[in-house]
Design a protein around this motif. Sequence first.
Motif, PDB file in Angstrom:
ATOM      1  N   ILE A  78      52.953  40.975  53.428  1.00  0.00           N
ATOM      2  CA  ILE A  78      52.945  39.637  53.509  1.00  0.00           C
ATOM      3  C   ILE A  78      53.570  39.182  52.253  1.00  0.00           C
ATOM      4  N   VAL A  79      53.067  39.799  51.098  1.00  0.00           N
ATOM      5  CA  VAL A  79      53.726  39.628  49.541  1.00  0.00           C
ATOM      6  C   VAL A  79      55.374  39.477  49.718  1.00  0.00           C
ATOM      7  N   SER A  80      55.764  40.563  50.419  1.00  0.00           N
ATOM      8  CA  SER A  80      57.347  40.582  50.354  1.00  0.00           C
ATOM      9  C   SER A  80      58.096  39.662  50.883  1.00  0.00           C
ATOM     10  N   ARG A  81      57.420  38.740  51.774  1.00  0.00           N
ATOM     11  CA  ARG A  81      57.860  37.599  52.059  1.00  0.00           C
ATOM     12  C   ARG A  81      58.485  36.525  50.905  1.00  0.00           C
ATOM     13  N   PHE A  82      57.731  36.469  49.813  1.00  0.00           N
ATOM     14  CA  PHE A  82      57.919  35.636  48.818  1.00  0.00           C
ATOM     15  C   PHE A  82      58.629  36.475  47.597  1.00  0.00           C
ATOM     16  N   ALA A  83      59.383  37.702  47.985  1.00  0.00           N
ATOM     17  CA  ALA A  83      59.686  38.839  46.846  1.00  0.00           C
ATOM     18  C   ALA A  83      60.955  37.906  45.780  1.00  0.00           C
ATOM     19  N   GLU A  84      61.632  36.842  46.368  1.00  0.00           N
ATOM     20  CA  GLU A  84      62.543  36.233  45.700  1.00  0.00           C
ATOM     21  C   GLU A  84      61.854  35.260  44.747  1.00  0.00           C
ATOM     22  N   GLN A  85      60.676  34.899  44.769  1.00  0.00           N
ATOM     23  CA  GLN A  85      59.917  34.036  43.752  1.00  0.00           C
ATOM     24  C   GLN A  85      59.103  34.927  43.024  1.00  0.00           C
ATOM     25  N   THR A  86      59.724  35.432  41.987  1.00  0.00           N
ATOM     26  CA  THR A  86      58.950  36.358  41.183  1.00  0.00           C
ATOM     27  C   THR A  86      57.757  36.023  40.620  1.00  0.00           C
ATOM     28  N   ASP A  87      57.550  34.527  40.344  1.00  0.00           N
ATOM     29  CA  ASP A  87      56.281  34.237  39.503  1.00  0.00           C
ATOM     30  C   ASP A  87      54.978  33.588  40.357  1.00  0.00           C
ATOM     31  N   VAL A  88      55.324  34.113  41.906  1.00  0.00           N
ATOM     32  CA  VAL A  88      54.464  33.350  42.683  1.00  0.00           C
ATOM     33  C   VAL A  88      53.208  33.732  42.664  1.00  0.00           C
ATOM     34  N   LEU A  89      52.769  35.067  42.080  1.00  0.00           N
ATOM     35  CA  LEU A  89      51.623  35.578  42.120  1.00  0.00           C
ATOM     36  C   LEU A  89      51.015  35.332  40.759  1.00  0.00           C
ATOM     37  N   LEU A  90      51.504  34.874  39.977  1.00  0.00           N
ATOM     38  CA  LEU A  90      51.011  34.832  38.464  1.00  0.00           C
ATOM     39  C   LEU A  90      49.574  33.839  38.448  1.00  0.00           C
ATOM     40  N   PRO A  91      49.482  32.844  39.613  1.00  0.00           N
ATOM     41  CA  PRO A  91      48.009  32.004  39.558  1.00  0.00           C
ATOM     42  C   PRO A  91      47.076  33.183  39.849  1.00  0.00           C
ATOM     43  N   VAL A  92      47.395  33.966  40.993  1.00  0.00           N
ATOM     44  CA  VAL A  92      46.466  34.754  41.499  1.00  0.00           C
ATOM     45  C   VAL A  92      45.961  35.875  40.419  1.00  0.00           C
ATOM     46  N   GLN A  93      47.005  36.376  39.720  1.00  0.00           N
ATOM     47  CA  GLN A  93      46.735  37.302  38.361  1.00  0.00           C
ATOM     48  C   GLN A  93      45.862  36.556  37.608  1.00  0.00           C
ATOM     49  N   ARG A  94      45.963  35.505  37.049  1.00  0.00           N
ATOM     50  CA  ARG A  94      45.142  34.426  36.375  1.00  0.00           C
ATOM     51  C   ARG A  94      43.596  34.525  36.871  1.00  0.00           C
ATOM     52  N   ALA A  95      43.583  34.180  38.199  1.00  0.00           N
ATOM     53  CA  ALA A  95      42.406  34.046  38.830  1.00  0.00           C
ATOM     54  C   ALA A  95      41.539  35.393  38.742  1.00  0.00           C
ATOM     55  N   LEU A  96      42.281  36.333  38.761  1.00  0.00           N
ATOM     56  CA  LEU A  96      41.859  37.707  38.968  1.00  0.00           C
ATOM     57  C   LEU A  96      41.067  38.129  37.372  1.00  0.00           C
ATOM     58  N   GLU A  97      41.979  37.942  36.563  1.00  0.00           N
ATOM     59  CA  GLU A  97      41.669  38.148  35.252  1.00  0.00           C
ATOM     60  C   GLU A  97      40.403  37.377  34.768  1.00  0.00           C
ATOM     61  N   ALA A  98      40.331  36.126  35.008  1.00  0.00           N
ATOM     62  CA  ALA A  98      39.263  35.134  34.686  1.00  0.00           C
ATOM     63  C   ALA A  98      38.025  35.622  35.670  1.00  0.00           C
ATOM     64  N   ALA A  99      37.970  35.979  36.577  1.00  0.00           N
ATOM     65  CA  ALA A  99      36.901  36.164  37.491  1.00  0.00           C
ATOM     66  C   ALA A  99      36.263  37.696  36.917  1.00  0.00           C
ATOM     67  N   ARG A 100      37.033  38.635  36.591  1.00  0.00           N
ATOM     68  CA  ARG A 100      36.582  39.984  35.925  1.00  0.00           C
ATOM     69  C   ARG A 100      35.948  39.639  35.020  1.00  0.00           C
ATOM     70  N   ARG A 101      36.766  38.648  33.845  1.00  0.00           N
ATOM     71  CA  ARG A 101      36.311  38.620  32.570  1.00  0.00           C
ATOM     72  C   ARG A 101      34.960  37.662  32.515  1.00  0.00           C
ATOM     73  N   ASN A 102      34.710  36.919  33.549  1.00  0.00           N
ATOM     74  CA  ASN A 102      33.308  36.262  33.802  1.00  0.00           C
ATOM     75  C   ASN A 102      32.405  36.932  34.615  1.00  0.00           C
ATOM     76  N   GLY A 103      32.448  38.214  34.957  1.00  0.00           N
ATOM     77  CA  GLY A 103      31.516  38.840  35.968  1.00  0.00           C
ATOM     78  C   GLY A 103      31.610  38.225  37.250  1.00  0.00           C
ATOM     79  N   ILE A 104      32.574  37.675  37.621  1.00  0.00           N
ATOM     80  CA  ILE A 104      32.728  37.073  39.092  1.00  0.00           C
ATOM     81  C   ILE A 104      33.006  38.258  40.043  1.00  0.00           C
ATOM     82  N   PRO A 105      32.414  38.706  41.045  1.00  0.00           N
ATOM     83  CA  PRO A 105      32.977  39.739  41.868  1.00  0.00           C
ATOM     84  C   PRO A 105      34.162  39.568  42.723  1.00  0.00           C
ATOM     85  N   VAL A 106      35.177  40.339  42.763  1.00  0.00           N
ATOM     86  CA  VAL A 106      36.434  40.298  43.506  1.00  0.00           C
ATOM     87  C   VAL A 106      36.342  41.054  44.835  1.00  0.00           C
ATOM     88  N   ILE A 107      36.899  40.336  45.587  1.00  0.00           N
ATOM     89  CA  ILE A 107      36.724  41.036  47.111  1.00  0.00           C
ATOM     90  C   ILE A 107      38.165  40.861  47.712  1.00  0.00           C
TER      91      ILE A 107
END
Length: 189
Positions: A19-48
């Motif tokens: 699914i992610v490969s459909r957006f491969a030409e948009q290299t920064d498209v997952l940056l918000p997801v990565q920031r959300a993951l980092e923030a959740a982990r930093r704040n003790g919010i479980p990630v599923i």
Amino acid sequence: MNDHYKHAALLVMDMQNRIVSRFAEQTDVLLPVQRALEAARRNGIPVIFVRVAFREGYPEVSPRNKIFGRIAEFGGVSEAEADTQIHASVQPLPGEPIVTKRRVSAFAGSDLEVVLRSRRIDTLILSGIATSGVVLSTLREAADKDFALTVLADACLDADPEVHRVLVEKVFPRQADVMAVDAWIDGLA
């Protein structure tokens, strides 16, 4: 951490290779997801993590299903396939569950609700691909199950930007708080 998120979990949905490969030409498209993951982990919010995959031979796939019916014919979406694994840029850490679903909603054919209830999670923060697919279906079902909901608008993607816009601006706010990842992170303090 904000008390609103004391019993929350971040769902990272359908961020798998195929699914992610459909957006491969948009290299920064997952940056918000990565920031959300980092923030959740930093704040003790479980990630599923949630992915869509099927058993070998595709016994769950009906030829009447317009979305999944042709999968059995073309393959590549069984549980062991590389295409169904979580994309390297948003890899789960040890102990972060990966839930496998069999349909569009994260709840459909999965043990997601068991995982959430066992952890006493009553609030879901949603991210995923596609906004018009897994995010919409999961939001609707989660709302019917009385979960409090937040949608991270810029951590959701859709092949059709207009459909994404209409959903996050007009449809989702009826059942969820909708905000950008940075605003959500600011609200965690």
